[in-house]
Write an enzyme that holds these catalytic residues in place. Structure first.
Site, PDB file in Angstrom:
ATOM      1  N   GLU A  95       0.836  -1.203   0.000  1.00 46.80           N
ATOM      2  CA  GLU A  95       0.000   0.000   0.000  1.00 46.80           C
ATOM      3  C   GLU A  95       0.875   1.259   0.000  1.00 46.80           C
ATOM      4  O   GLU A  95       0.633   2.216  -0.745  1.00 46.80           O
ATOM      5  CB  GLU A  95      -0.893   0.040   1.247  1.00 46.80           C
ATOM      6  CG  GLU A  95      -1.930  -1.068   1.319  1.00 46.80           C
ATOM      7  CD  GLU A  95      -1.451  -2.275   2.099  1.00 46.80           C
ATOM      8  OE1 GLU A  95      -0.258  -2.646   1.974  1.00 46.80           O
ATOM      9  OE2 GLU A  95      -2.267  -2.870   2.822  1.00 46.80           O
ATOM     10  N   GLU A 126      -2.737  -5.982  17.885  1.00 43.62           N
ATOM     11  CA  GLU A 126      -1.657  -6.601  17.107  1.00 43.62           C
ATOM     12  C   GLU A 126      -0.613  -7.203  18.056  1.00 43.62           C
ATOM     13  O   GLU A 126       0.064  -8.171  17.727  1.00 43.62           O
ATOM     14  CB  GLU A 126      -0.998  -5.578  16.159  1.00 43.62           C
ATOM     15  CG  GLU A 126      -0.208  -6.226  15.049  1.00 43.62           C
ATOM     16  CD  GLU A 126       0.183  -5.277  13.922  1.00 43.62           C
ATOM     17  OE1 GLU A 126      -0.347  -5.394  12.798  1.00 43.62           O
ATOM     18  OE2 GLU A 126       1.037  -4.398  14.158  1.00 43.62           O
ATOM     19  N   ARG A 131       4.425  -0.785  15.673  1.00 43.02           N
ATOM     20  CA  ARG A 131       3.413  -0.136  16.519  1.00 43.02           C
ATOM     21  C   ARG A 131       4.022   0.535  17.753  1.00 43.02           C
ATOM     22  O   ARG A 131       3.304   1.102  18.564  1.00 43.02           O
ATOM     23  CB  ARG A 131       2.331  -1.137  16.917  1.00 43.02           C
ATOM     24  CG  ARG A 131       2.853  -2.398  17.562  1.00 43.02           C
ATOM     25  CD  ARG A 131       1.780  -3.475  17.648  1.00 43.02           C
ATOM     26  NE  ARG A 131       2.301  -4.757  18.093  1.00 43.02           N
ATOM     27  CZ  ARG A 131       2.887  -5.650  17.308  1.00 43.02           C
ATOM     28  NH1 ARG A 131       3.056  -5.383  16.026  1.00 43.02           N
ATOM     29  NH2 ARG A 131       3.317  -6.797  17.793  1.00 43.02           N
ATOM     30  N   LYS A 177      -1.805 -11.069   3.214  1.00 39.42           N
ATOM     31  CA  LYS A 177      -0.888 -10.420   2.260  1.00 39.42           C
ATOM     32  C   LYS A 177      -0.424 -11.429   1.222  1.00 39.42           C
ATOM     33  O   LYS A 177      -0.374 -11.140   0.025  1.00 39.42           O
ATOM     34  CB  LYS A 177       0.352  -9.887   2.991  1.00 39.42           C
ATOM     35  CG  LYS A 177       0.112  -8.752   3.962  1.00 39.42           C
ATOM     36  CD  LYS A 177       1.455  -8.285   4.529  1.00 39.42           C
ATOM     37  CE  LYS A 177       1.294  -7.418   5.747  1.00 39.42           C
ATOM     38  NZ  LYS A 177       2.548  -7.089   6.412  1.00 39.42           N
TER      39      LYS A 177
END
Ligand code: F6P
Length: 498
Positions: free
Chosen positions: A190, A329, A244, A471
């Protein structure tokens, strides 16, 4: 029920109202005031006994040693053989890692100084491209702290849906736009598609040296060079900083540029202050442990499947989505760190919104639904606007009223539809202000709380293999066509593309 939670499970379920009636000092016993922010866990069902049970579990699970390993830069992510050095980014960690991270921050600062002195021409807009941890942190910081900064107009684009980028192209002048491409791996589809379209946009506008408008923020500088970005505009960060957990590293570049270095430094110092609190405070007074204790009490003993975070402050409106990645996550796993099945619930689903809006939408379920949802309220003593103080007063009063209503409920004999069962828990975190220092401390609190949860659950919070299969399948649809897929997926692909 696993033995792990047996002591917690055996405790009596005393109501919140009774817990307050039995302990006149409950607010002090289950709360803490730290510089810039205070925590009130008293409206949860935590008791001295519950904390003792969880502290005993912390001993068995080796929390103390795990905390030491985290700060010493030892391997705490066994599946990837990595340390997790986000604390070193704010100066708390082993000397060598802190030193390297300081050098990388100096490099980021030097580039920011150069940009401010006009090295890349006149910059009015910053277009930041990244996804997940490479976008959510910068977005939160710029939205929470940059509202009055007035230095640059910042847009953060994560979605590969072209509408997101097209919207920015319609607002920004390409001749005055700086592009930061954030990707730890520098391979995320992306992000690379969005970066290519942005390069096209600059080229079509005949911007001189379009690649010269790009800055890369990455742990994989070679890939960024391959993509075409000059080394002088690549700001690396360590592989051991997880996506993150990365807003403290060069991933924070757009925020540091938009807010100014002083603000970014204060953010780091606020986080370092929380690092020291987490590292040096006994579990009973340690807010990161107390926060995790609340989570574990409700997921393991009461089997709550979600927890809800409501920011009673527009400046923190992106916090729930930031926490969704951080918590889900990290701890949304069904195997332990050593690969055994988890035979108890993992992290709760994090969701939330902003107050007072959410009161008029989802709070019905919180007050009267059949689900028990532990709620977390965030508010600031200082308003984010200089409008009539009635705004802020009403905001805060509503926040506190919701916590009280959830707890006490209200009987309504003969009219069950209008009765409130009460005994519904909430935590409140009250900031002095939404400023860089307190936001830094707040985010670091959530990071360490996530870590404590992970250690007590026996989970590795620092990998995220769950995101890989989707993915892989997307790549194989592109490369191998549709034949190997199930009929539903094949039919959808045919319907969309034929
Ligand atoms: O797909 C999940 C993930 O790997 C996140 O963990 C990460 O924050 C995001 O994608 C972006 O990855 P990168 O920074 O490598 O582009």
């Amino acid at each position: 029920m696993s033995d792990r939670w047996a002591a917690l499970e055996a405790l009596p379920d005393t109501s919140l109202v009774d817990l307050f009636a039995n302990d006149a000092e409950r607010v002090g016993h289950f709360g803490a005031v730290l510089p810039g922010l205070q925590f009130d866990f008293s409206k949860t069902h935590l008791t001295g006994e519950a904390l003792a049970a969880l502290a005993a579990l912390a001993d068995t699970a080796g929390l103390d040693a795990a905390r030491k390993r985290l700060f010493a830069g030892e391997i705490v992510n066994p599946t990837e053989g990595r340390a997790a050095t986000h604390s070193a980014e704010r100066g708390e960690g082993d000397a060598e890692t802190v030193h390297v991270s300081r050098m990388l921050h100096d490099r980021m600062r030097a580039l920011i100084d150069a940009i401010e002195m006009g090295a890349l021409g006149e910059i009015r807009h910053i277009l930041h491209i990244g996804i997940g941890g490479s976008a959510l942190g910068p977005d939160l910081l710029v939205d929470a702290l940059g509202r009055d900064a007035g230095r640059y107009e910042v847009a953060i684009v994560s979605n590969v849906d072209g509408s997101a980028l097209a919207d920015v192209f319609s607002r920004f002048d390409p001749h005055y736009t700086l592009v930061s491409v954030a990707s730890k791996s520098f391979t995320t589809t992306e992000t690379l598609i969005n970066a290519h379209s942005t390069l096209d946009w600059l080229e079509q506008a005949a911007v001189e040296d379009p690649l010269g408008r790009f800055v890369a923020l990455t742990a994989n500088p070679e890939k960024a060079v391959e993509w075409g970005i000059d080394e002088t505009r690549i700001l690396p960060f360590a592989e051991s900083v997880g996506g993150r957990y990365s807003l403290w590293s060069s991933i924070g570049f757009p925020a540091a540029l938009a807010l100014g270095w002083e603000a970014f430094d204060a953010l780091l110092e606020g986080a370092a202050q929380m690092d020291r609190h987490f590292r040096l405070t006994d579990w009973r007074e340690n807010v990161c442990f107390l926060g995790a204790a609340v989570d574990l009490y409700y997921t393991q003993k009461r089997r709550c499947e979600t927890r809800a975070v409501f920011a009673y402050d527009e400046r923190l409106r992106l916090l729930p989505s930031y926490l969704q990645q951080l918590e889900m996550e990290s701890n949304g796993k069904s195997v332990t760190a050593d690969g055994n099945p988890l035979n108890y619930p993992s992290a709760a689903i994090t969701w939330g919104g902003i107050g007072t809006d959410a009161q008029h939408a989802v709070f019905q379920l919180l007050h009267q639904g059949t689900h028990l949802v532990p709620v977390e309220f965030l508010a600031s003593k200082t308003p984010g606007s200089d409008l009539d103080p009635v705004h802020h007063r009403t905001l805060l009063i509503n926040c506190f009223a919701q916590g009280a209503a959830l707890m006490t409920g209200k009987a309504n004999p003969g009219d069950p539809a209008r009765a409130y069962p009460g005994d519904r828990p909430s935590t409140t975190i009250l900031l002095d202000d939404v400023d860089p220092r307190s936001v830094g401390a707040l985010i670091a609190f959530y990071e360490h709380r996530t870590f404590v949860n992970a250690v007590l659950l026996g989970i590795n919070p620092f990998d995220q293999f769950g995101v890989e299969l989707g993915k892989e399948i997307a790549r194989s649809i592109e490369s191998e066509g549709t034949d190997s897929f199930d009929p539903s997926t094949q039919a959808l692909i045919v319907a969309a593309f034929d």
